[in-house]
Design an enzyme around this catalytic site. Sequence first.
Site, mmCIF file in Angstrom:
data_model
loop_
_atom_site.group_PDB
_atom_site.id
_atom_site.type_symbol
_atom_site.label_atom_id
_atom_site.label_comp_id
_atom_site.label_asym_id
_atom_site.label_seq_id
_atom_site.Cartn_x
_atom_site.Cartn_y
_atom_site.Cartn_z
ATOM 1 N N ARG A 134 39.563 39.920 48.267
ATOM 2 C CA ARG A 134 40.572 40.063 49.319
ATOM 3 C C ARG A 134 41.867 39.343 48.996
ATOM 4 O O ARG A 134 42.946 39.779 49.412
ATOM 5 C CB ARG A 134 39.992 39.600 50.669
ATOM 6 C CG ARG A 134 39.057 40.629 51.257
ATOM 7 C CD ARG A 134 38.367 40.111 52.481
ATOM 8 N NE ARG A 134 37.190 39.328 52.170
ATOM 9 C CZ ARG A 134 36.783 38.279 52.872
ATOM 10 N NH1 ARG A 134 37.457 37.891 53.931
ATOM 11 N NH2 ARG A 134 35.692 37.640 52.526
ATOM 12 N N GLU A 173 31.924 29.221 53.279
ATOM 13 C CA GLU A 173 31.339 29.190 54.626
ATOM 14 C C GLU A 173 29.934 29.768 54.648
ATOM 15 O O GLU A 173 29.066 29.278 55.358
ATOM 16 C CB GLU A 173 32.228 29.936 55.642
ATOM 17 C CG GLU A 173 31.823 29.638 57.079
ATOM 18 C CD GLU A 173 32.521 30.498 58.121
ATOM 19 O OE1 GLU A 173 33.324 31.382 57.774
ATOM 20 O OE2 GLU A 173 32.230 30.269 59.312
HETATM 21 O O1 LIG Z 1 37.341 28.611 52.655
HETATM 22 P P1 LIG Z 1 36.011 29.154 52.166
HETATM 23 O O2 LIG Z 1 34.849 28.686 52.998
HETATM 24 O O3 LIG Z 1 35.832 28.854 50.713
HETATM 25 O O4 LIG Z 1 36.033 30.730 52.339
HETATM 26 C C1 LIG Z 1 37.154 31.534 52.074
HETATM 27 C C2 LIG Z 1 36.897 32.574 51.032
HETATM 28 O O5 LIG Z 1 35.836 33.448 51.418
HETATM 29 C C3 LIG Z 1 36.242 34.804 51.276
HETATM 30 O O6 LIG Z 1 35.968 35.305 49.988
HETATM 31 P P2 LIG Z 1 34.556 35.862 49.491
HETATM 32 O O7 LIG Z 1 33.976 34.861 48.548
HETATM 33 O O8 LIG Z 1 33.729 36.277 50.658
HETATM 34 O O9 LIG Z 1 34.974 37.079 48.578
HETATM 35 P P3 LIG Z 1 35.649 38.528 48.816
HETATM 36 O O10 LIG Z 1 37.130 38.286 48.935
HETATM 37 O O11 LIG Z 1 35.295 39.227 47.538
HETATM 38 O O12 LIG Z 1 35.092 39.172 50.048
HETATM 39 C C4 LIG Z 1 37.741 34.731 51.494
HETATM 40 O O13 LIG Z 1 38.414 35.863 50.949
HETATM 41 C C5 LIG Z 1 38.120 33.444 50.818
HETATM 42 O O14 LIG Z 1 38.355 33.613 49.426
HETATM 43 N N1 LIG Z 2 34.527 33.796 58.772
HETATM 44 C C1 LIG Z 2 35.069 34.386 57.705
HETATM 45 N N2 LIG Z 2 35.651 35.598 57.829
HETATM 46 C C2 LIG Z 2 36.201 36.222 56.738
HETATM 47 N N3 LIG Z 2 36.210 35.692 55.528
HETATM 48 C C3 LIG Z 2 35.648 34.492 55.365
HETATM 49 N N4 LIG Z 2 35.496 33.718 54.272
HETATM 50 C C4 LIG Z 2 34.834 32.605 54.638
HETATM 51 N N5 LIG Z 2 34.551 32.608 55.942
HETATM 52 C C5 LIG Z 2 35.049 33.791 56.427
#
Ligand SMILES: O=P(O)(O)OC[C@H]1O[C@H](OP(=O)(O)OP(=O)(O)O)[C@H](O)[C@@H]1O
Ligand SMILES: Nc1ncnc2[nH]cnc12
Length: 170
Positions: free
Chosen positions: A58, A95
């Site tokens: 993302r 998270e």
């Molecule tokens: O602050 P944090 O607790 O570290 O979480 C935030 C991260 O989690 C999500 O990515 P994800 O790893 O789900 O990957 P994606 O973008 O491929 O869905 C989001 O896009 C951030 O990069």
């Molecule tokens: N609650 C949340 N929603 C979307 N992206 C996330 N990445 C980590 N926590 C998330």
Amino acid sequence: MDLKHFIRDIPDFPKPGIIFKDVTPLLRDPEAFKESIELLKNAASFWDFDLIVAPEARGFIFAAPLALEMGKGFIPIRKPGKLPYKVISKSYSLEYGEAALEMHKDAIVERNKVLILDDVLATGGTIKAIAEMIEEAGGEVAGILTLIELSFLEPRKKLKDYQVKALITY
Ligand SMILES: O=P(O)(O)OC[C@H]1O[C@H](OP(=O)(O)OP(=O)(O)O)[C@H](O)[C@@H]1O
Ligand SMILES: Nc1ncnc2[nH]cnc12
């Protein structure tokens, strides 16, 4: 335009107890998507930097148009095994679990000034891991910018050494 209207809560995704902030309605609306890039540009203009670093998947969606719009280079941070050259790797917690990210070893050189960009700042684990990789390569983190911040998870406690901005806070 209130971008919050284009962000949807999905309860219990990807795990029970997590409320997932879904940005796909925002991406589907050309005006809202454009507005989000313009607002990110205004916020990023506060810092002096040469490169935008963002994690897949993302983070890429927002960072690539912002880099083009601002005339900056873009450095992709990828999930393990995806980058073809030598990498720096970092494991971290986010998270909803544990993960690892990689960056090309030669992507950042001494004293490069870097903006870290992502869609969601939740616990801050992802961005902290990226900041450590940038610093290990000799770069400087000019700022951290996200579309969304989940302030109740207190991500800024992990990011005390950095300047952090978010467009939308929950
Ligand atoms: O602050 P944090 O607790 O570290 O979480 C935030 C991260 O989690 C999500 O990515 P994800 O790893 O789900 O990957 P994606 O973008 O491929 O869905 C989001 O896009 C951030 O990069
Ligand atoms: N609650 C949340 N929603 C979307 N992206 C996330 N990445 C980590 N926590 C998330």
